[in-house]
Design an enzyme around this catalytic site. Structure first.
Site, mmCIF file in Angstrom:
data_model
loop_
_atom_site.group_PDB
_atom_site.id
_atom_site.type_symbol
_atom_site.label_atom_id
_atom_site.label_comp_id
_atom_site.label_asym_id
_atom_site.label_seq_id
_atom_site.Cartn_x
_atom_site.Cartn_y
_atom_site.Cartn_z
ATOM 1 N N HIS A 18 0.824 -1.204 0.000
ATOM 2 C CA HIS A 18 0.000 0.000 0.000
ATOM 3 C C HIS A 18 0.864 1.262 0.000
ATOM 4 O O HIS A 18 2.090 1.190 -0.072
ATOM 5 C CB HIS A 18 -0.985 -0.017 1.169
ATOM 6 C CG HIS A 18 -0.338 -0.175 2.518
ATOM 7 N ND1 HIS A 18 0.553 0.738 3.018
ATOM 8 C CD2 HIS A 18 -0.428 -1.161 3.447
ATOM 9 C CE1 HIS A 18 0.954 0.339 4.212
ATOM 10 N NE2 HIS A 18 0.393 -0.817 4.491
ATOM 11 N N HIS A 21 3.907 1.610 2.361
ATOM 12 C CA HIS A 21 5.122 0.928 1.890
ATOM 13 C C HIS A 21 5.794 1.768 0.800
ATOM 14 O O HIS A 21 7.012 1.919 0.776
ATOM 15 C CB HIS A 21 4.796 -0.452 1.308
ATOM 16 C CG HIS A 21 4.077 -1.367 2.256
ATOM 17 N ND1 HIS A 21 2.912 -1.998 1.916
ATOM 18 C CD2 HIS A 21 4.351 -1.740 3.518
ATOM 19 C CE1 HIS A 21 2.494 -2.736 2.934
ATOM 20 N NE2 HIS A 21 3.352 -2.590 3.928
ATOM 21 N N CYS A 124 -3.629 -9.263 22.186
ATOM 22 C CA CYS A 124 -4.534 -9.157 21.037
ATOM 23 C C CYS A 124 -4.047 -10.116 19.968
ATOM 24 O O CYS A 124 -2.908 -10.005 19.516
ATOM 25 C CB CYS A 124 -4.603 -7.741 20.476
ATOM 26 S SG CYS A 124 -5.577 -7.676 18.941
ATOM 27 N N CYS A 127 -3.252 -8.176 16.669
ATOM 28 C CA CYS A 127 -1.964 -7.467 16.680
ATOM 29 C C CYS A 127 -0.811 -8.433 16.899
ATOM 30 O O CYS A 127 0.337 -8.086 16.670
ATOM 31 C CB CYS A 127 -1.919 -6.428 17.793
ATOM 32 S SG CYS A 127 -3.141 -5.120 17.660
ATOM 33 N N CYS A 143 -9.311 -3.837 21.442
ATOM 34 C CA CYS A 143 -8.293 -3.358 20.500
ATOM 35 C C CYS A 143 -8.933 -2.420 19.476
ATOM 36 O O CYS A 143 -9.862 -2.821 18.772
ATOM 37 C CB CYS A 143 -7.633 -4.524 19.777
ATOM 38 S SG CYS A 143 -6.527 -3.962 18.473
ATOM 39 N N HIS A 146 -8.635 -3.826 15.891
ATOM 40 C CA HIS A 146 -9.301 -5.073 15.535
ATOM 41 C C HIS A 146 -10.711 -5.205 16.102
ATOM 42 O O HIS A 146 -11.403 -6.186 15.817
ATOM 43 C CB HIS A 146 -8.453 -6.271 15.966
ATOM 44 C CG HIS A 146 -7.146 -6.319 15.235
ATOM 45 N ND1 HIS A 146 -5.974 -5.827 15.767
ATOM 46 C CD2 HIS A 146 -6.841 -6.743 13.994
ATOM 47 C CE1 HIS A 146 -5.008 -5.961 14.880
ATOM 48 N NE2 HIS A 146 -5.501 -6.503 13.794
ATOM 49 N N LYS A 293 -8.125 7.991 7.948
ATOM 50 C CA LYS A 293 -7.186 6.876 7.830
ATOM 51 C C LYS A 293 -7.717 5.925 6.749
ATOM 52 O O LYS A 293 -8.907 5.638 6.701
ATOM 53 C CB LYS A 293 -7.113 6.152 9.186
ATOM 54 C CG LYS A 293 -6.005 5.124 9.263
ATOM 55 C CD LYS A 293 -5.870 4.566 10.673
ATOM 56 C CE LYS A 293 -4.918 3.370 10.648
ATOM 57 N NZ LYS A 293 -4.668 2.807 11.961
ATOM 58 N N LYS A 296 -9.705 -0.762 4.770
ATOM 59 C CA LYS A 296 -10.496 -1.612 3.896
ATOM 60 C C LYS A 296 -11.971 -1.510 4.233
ATOM 61 O O LYS A 296 -12.814 -1.491 3.351
ATOM 62 C CB LYS A 296 -10.024 -3.071 4.038
ATOM 63 C CG LYS A 296 -9.057 -3.473 2.920
ATOM 64 C CD LYS A 296 -8.824 -4.966 2.952
ATOM 65 C CE LYS A 296 -7.344 -5.254 3.157
ATOM 66 N NZ LYS A 296 -7.055 -6.588 3.630
#
Ligand code: ZN
Length: 471
Positions: A18, A21, A124, A127, A143, A146, A293, A296
């Site tokens: 993404h 990176h 978690c 994580c 979390c 998540h 942010k 997905k």
């Protein structure tokens, strides 16, 4: 010649490449290309982080062998890097047998700072890490990444004693021996360092099957830190080879989300091994989509490959290296992207190249003997890793040349038959453009190569295709 070693963070290969990176790779690449312009020897590492429970799980779900799964994902990242026009000299995969063997050696060398302890705490699974009580309280036991309640977990783990090295790390950061950029992140790290607990560096094999076995304890698998962070030196051959030609790294590029690991755990490991600390850790911000942010679940993820497909890789690099501040968070919107593409890349730069080369071609003017060197102001910014500011500096010269053309009106000189003045005027303008072009080389490798070709030709001819066709 000076040797420079640059590193990029190694992504966990359970997802697709993404923008985050891409930022890592592009920043390291700009830096590498700049050092090469200076005549330095440059080595650039890239790689993939391939161990861990999530990867094991994913391969199981897909019903394929884990190695096959990580092979295909490592390939995805290599293809992605190539699409960004980023080059590296060394690619390390944590599932490489060489890496695995070297990490085991590193563990042994650090063993006086590693101890076994029973741990009971919050965890978690998403994580794949333990959560401190403070974090647990702050997040209300759930979390945030998540949306799952933390679980209570009890197990025996090996720990790496960070506390053995805190004073030395603090000293290195304060003295600038290990420079952390930007400065406000450095301050955050200094605070985090004080409260950093020892880190768990292994998990029972029953919990973590896909990873490097702890030396002399078959029942434990190494957990991410020692395994993944070691990549920066195992790829150079440590501890089998002397790495002093390349280590310490000139700069390590990381996202802000993983800076703490690189500025605390990693230096502790290096100190434990008796190796020098990296000279600089450059932490870049996050790219947001419309102020949010990217995620997905929101469905607002901007795919770098889509941008490159539509506009070309230089346009991608232009936006993410100039419009995105090197150190701060920044916002991506297609509107902003298209606006900067059309107004700046196509108009300011593409048109300038077209206009000037056309006038030179028509009037049979060649570039002549001009000295083309990097301006000191630009170098000072690049040396401080202020890439977006250096890019701005180069761009202001581009805009200045455009203004000079309008002021000096070479077409009027041509009309008046002032041949000598015309030649001098066009050569001065072209000379300036070549300086701007040289400054832009690290950022826009394709376009600048074409510009060089056009203006360094014995008979200047405008490019057949505009450099940045309007969209
Ligand atoms: Zn989580």
């Amino acid at each position: 010649m000076i040797n420079r070693y640059l590193t990029t963070a190694i992504p966990y290969v359970n997802g697709v490449p993404h923008i985050g990176h891409a930022m890592d790779y592009c920043l390291a690449d700009v830096c590498a290309r700049y050092y090469k312009l200076l005549g330095d020897n440059v080595r650039v590492q890239a790689g993939t982080d391939e161990h861990g429970g999530k990867i094991f799980q994913k391969a199981r779900e897909l019903n394929i062998p884990v190695q096959e799964y990580v092979d295909s994902n490592a390939k995805k990242f290599q293809d992605f890097i190539a699409k960004l026009n980023v080059s590296y000299t060394d690619f390390v995969r944590t599932s490489d047998p060489d890496h695995e063997k070297r990490v085991q050696e590193i563990w042994k060398k650090l063993s006086s700072h590693i101890y076994l302890e029973k741990y009971e705490g919050w965890y978690c699974t998403g994580c794949e890490r333990f959560i401190t009580q403070k974090e647990y309280d702050e997040n209300g036991g759930v979390c945030p990444d998540h949306q799952k309640p933390y679980e209570k977990l009890e197990e025996e783990n090996y720990y790496f004693r960070i506390s053995d090295f805190k004073d030395k790390i603090r000293e290195a950061i304060e003295s600038g021996e290990m420079l952390i950029l930007p400065d406000f992140r450095k301050k955050e790290i200094m605070k985090l360092l004080d409260e950093s607990p020892d880190v768990s560096v292994s998990r029972p094999k029953s919990q973590l099957k896909w990873g490097i076995t702890v030396p002399d304890d078959e029942s434990q698998t190494m957990y991410v830190w020692l395994d993944a962070l070691s990549n920066y030196i195992t790829v150079l051959g440590y501890p089998d080879n002397d790495i002093s030609d390349w280590w310490p790294a000139t700069a390590q590029f990381v996202g802000k989300d993983i800076l703490r690991f690189h500025a605390i755990i990693w230096p502790a490991m290096l100190l434990g091994l008796g190796l020098p600390l990296p000279k600089t850790i450059v932490s870049h911000g996050m790219v947001l989509a419309n102020g949010q942010k990217m995620s997905k679940s929101i469905g607002n993820v901007v795919d770098p490959l889509e941008v490159i497909e539509c506009y070309g890789v230089d346009a991608f690099r232009y936006f993410f290296l100039r419009k995105v501040d090197t150190f701060a968070d920044a916002d991506f919107t297609w509107e902003k992207f298209e606006e900067s593409y059309n107004n700046e890349l196509a108009n300011d730069f593409g048109n300038l190249v077209q206009r000037l080369s056309t006038m030179m071609s028509k009037n049979h003017v060649a570039l002549g003997d001009v000295s083309i060197e990097l301006p000191e102001e630009y170098k000072a910014l690049m040396d401080k890793f202020e890439f977006s500011m250096a890019f701005d500096y180069a761009w202001s010269l581009v805009q200045d040349i455009n203004k000079r053309i309008d002021d000096e009106k070479p077409w009027a000189l041509a009309k008046a038959g002032e041949g000598e003045k015309l030649e001098e005027c066009l050569q001065n303008l072209a000379g300036s453009l070549m300086i701007a072009n040289l400054m832009l080389e690290p950022f826009l490798p394709n376009a600048t190569a074409k510009v060089k070709e056009v203006f360094e030709a014995e008979q200047v001819a405008p490019p057949v295709q505009p450099l940045f066709p309007k969209h």
